[in-house]
Scaffold this active site. Structure first.
Site, PDB file in Angstrom:
ATOM      1  N   SER A 126      -0.994  -1.968   5.309  1.00 55.08           N
ATOM      2  CA  SER A 126      -1.336  -0.894   4.383  1.00 55.08           C
ATOM      3  C   SER A 126      -2.716  -0.289   4.635  1.00 55.08           C
ATOM      4  O   SER A 126      -3.084   0.680   3.987  1.00 55.08           O
ATOM      5  CB  SER A 126      -1.232  -1.384   2.936  1.00 55.08           C
ATOM      6  OG  SER A 126      -2.317  -2.215   2.627  1.00 55.08           O
ATOM      7  N   LYS A 163      -7.574  -2.742  -0.406  1.00 60.25           N
ATOM      8  CA  LYS A 163      -7.314  -1.302  -0.508  1.00 60.25           C
ATOM      9  C   LYS A 163      -8.640  -0.563  -0.605  1.00 60.25           C
ATOM     10  O   LYS A 163      -9.687  -1.163  -0.842  1.00 60.25           O
ATOM     11  CB  LYS A 163      -6.502  -1.008  -1.778  1.00 60.25           C
ATOM     12  CG  LYS A 163      -5.106  -1.624  -1.810  1.00 60.25           C
ATOM     13  CD  LYS A 163      -4.130  -0.906  -0.908  1.00 60.25           C
ATOM     14  CE  LYS A 163      -2.733  -1.543  -0.954  1.00 60.25           C
ATOM     15  NZ  LYS A 163      -2.701  -2.911  -0.397  1.00 60.25           N
TER      16      LYS A 163
END
Lengths: 211, 211
Positions: A126, A163
Site C-alpha cells: 500500500s 500510511k
DNA sequence: ATCATACCCGACTATTTATTCGGGTCAATA
DNA sequence: TATTGACCCGAATAAATAGTCGGGTATGAT
C-alpha cells in the site's frame, strides 16, 4: 594530542564498564579493587576521584552509586550519540517480527531505552509509491503530534498499518492515505491511534547477507 | 487472559525501572519503600520475591544488586529484542554525522551497547550500483570475519570507506570493489582494516522530515 | 633539591543497606 | 468457616560497603 586521562584511570573505567556490562549494576570498591589488582580502597578512591573531577563518571554517597557519564563512554571509544531500535515481538506493534539471525538481543537492563524508536517489518504494497515495499523494514519514531504529510505507523484496533497522515480543509479532513492508487484513503476514527512517524526505511535486500 | 503479575507487583517493577532510568543504578530497599509508599522493608521484600520467582527481576545478595530481566521489560511493554545504533561523532568511523534534529542522545549509561551496530553517513557515488547513494546512511554491524561479496565498512588509515569485499583465486586475491564502473578496485593492504558489514541502508530522503 | 602528582598500602570506623523475626489485615476460595 | 495468598507493619540484627587516617614510593617538573 594531550592526555586527558592516565592509563591507570582508563583501566579503572574499563573495569567499571565491564562490570556493569556483565552484572547489570555497578561494582563496589572491593570489586573494583580486585579487578584492578590493588589491595586498598584508597587506591580505587584516588583514581575514582580523578574520574569524578573529570566528569568521566559520577559517584554519589552510598553503595554502588556509580555511573559512567557520556565523556566516559567517549573515552571507551563508544560513540556518544545512539539510536535505539526495538525489534518488537508483541505489544505496541501488531505483529512479531524477526530480523534475520544477525541481530540479537542485547543485555536486558538496557532494553528500557527502546521507547525512542522501534522497527517494523512491512507487509503489503500500500505504500509502494513512497518507496516502501513489501518485506522492507521501517524505523518508527514514537511521538504524539503529527504534521500532515508525514508517513506514520498507526494502530487500528489490534492491527498496525503504515500510511501517509493527511489533514485537509475539506472532508474527510483527517485521514490516512495509502501510497498506491489501488487503495482507498481511510478517514480518521477514534479507534485509530498514531504511534509514530516513519523516519527510515531498511530495504529488504539488505537485511539478508549479501551474497 | 490470565494475570501473570498483580497490580502491586507491576507497580514495584515500574518503580525500579524509573529509578534505574533516572539514576543509572538500581534502588535500595529504602528507596523502593518510599516510591511505593510503604514503611516496611518486608513489604518490598515480599513483592520482590514474587518478581524474582517469576523471573521478572534478578536479585543477588548485597546492596543494590538488582536488575530487570527480559520478561520484566516485556511486562513494562518494552520490546525485549533491541538493536542499538550508534551515531558516531568521531573515533571509529571517519566523520561525524548528524541525523537531523529528530534523533537525540539517550541516557549515557547505556551507550555502552553500541558495539553492535553503528551508523554512518555515506558520501560519494562509488557504490551506486549496490543501491547506496550519496547522502544515504548505512548500518554497519561490527565483526571480524568476512565473506567474499559482503559490503563492508573499511578503514584505510584515517579514512573510512564503503566497498564490496572480494576474495578470489586470482590476483589481486583479496580486494575491495567499488560498485561503480568509474572506480578502480583496491587491493587489500595491511593499512586496511575491515570494521564491519553493511546490514542496512537508510535512504537519504527518509531521514529528513517528510513534507 | 623540593615540590607536586599519580599511585599505592593496611587497618580502622562509620554508615548504609539487606535480611530476618513475629506478627496483622483483608479478600477470595475450598 | 477455615485456609490461603497478597499484602502490610515495626523493630532488631547481620552484613555489606563506603569512607577515612596516616602513611609510602616513584616520577617529572620548577
Amino acid at each position: 594530542m594531550e592526555k586527558l586521562i592516565t592509563a591507570r584511570q582508563k583501566q579503572l573505567l574499563g573495569v567499571i564498564y565491564d562490570f556493569i556490562k556483565s552484572s547489570g549494576y555497578p561494582p563496589t570498591f572491593a570489586e573494583m579493587r580486585e579487578n584492578l589488582g590493588v589491595s586498598s580502597n584508597q587506591s580505587v578512591a584516588d583514581l575514582l576521584e580523578k574520574l569524578r573531577q573529570l566528569k568521566i563518571v559520577k559517584k554519589e554517597t552510598g553503595a554502588r552509586t556509580l555511573a559512567i557519564l557520556p565523556l566516559g563512554y567517549k573515552l571507551l571509544n563508544l560513540p556518544p550519540l545512539v539510536l535505539i531500535l526495538g525489534v518488537t515481538t508483541a505489544g505496541m506493534p501488531a505483529e512479531a517480527i524477526e530480523i534475520s539471525g544477525e541481530w540479537r538481543p542485547v543485555s536486558q537492563e538496557v532494553s528500557r531505552l527502546i521507547e525512542e524508536v522501534f522497527m517494523l517489518k512491512v507487509s503489503g504494497d500500500s505504500m509502494i509509491n513512497a518507496g516502501i515495499d513489501d518485506g522492507d523494514a521501517v524505523l518508527v519514531q514514537t511521538k504524539k503530534e503529527f504534521v500532515s504529510g508525514e508517513i506514520v505507523y498507526a494502530q487500528i484496533g489490534d492491527e498496525g498499518t503504515i500510511k501517509r497522515f493527511m489533514s485537509d480543509d475539506k472532508p474527510p479532513y483527517v485521514y490516512l492515505k495509502p501510497e498506491n492508487p489501488k487503495y482507498q484513503l481511510i478517514p480518521f476514527t477514534h479507534e485509530m491511534e498514531l504511534k509514530g512517524k516513519i523516519i527510515s526505511i531498511l530495504k529488504n535486500n539488505y537485511w539478508q547477507p549479501i551474497k
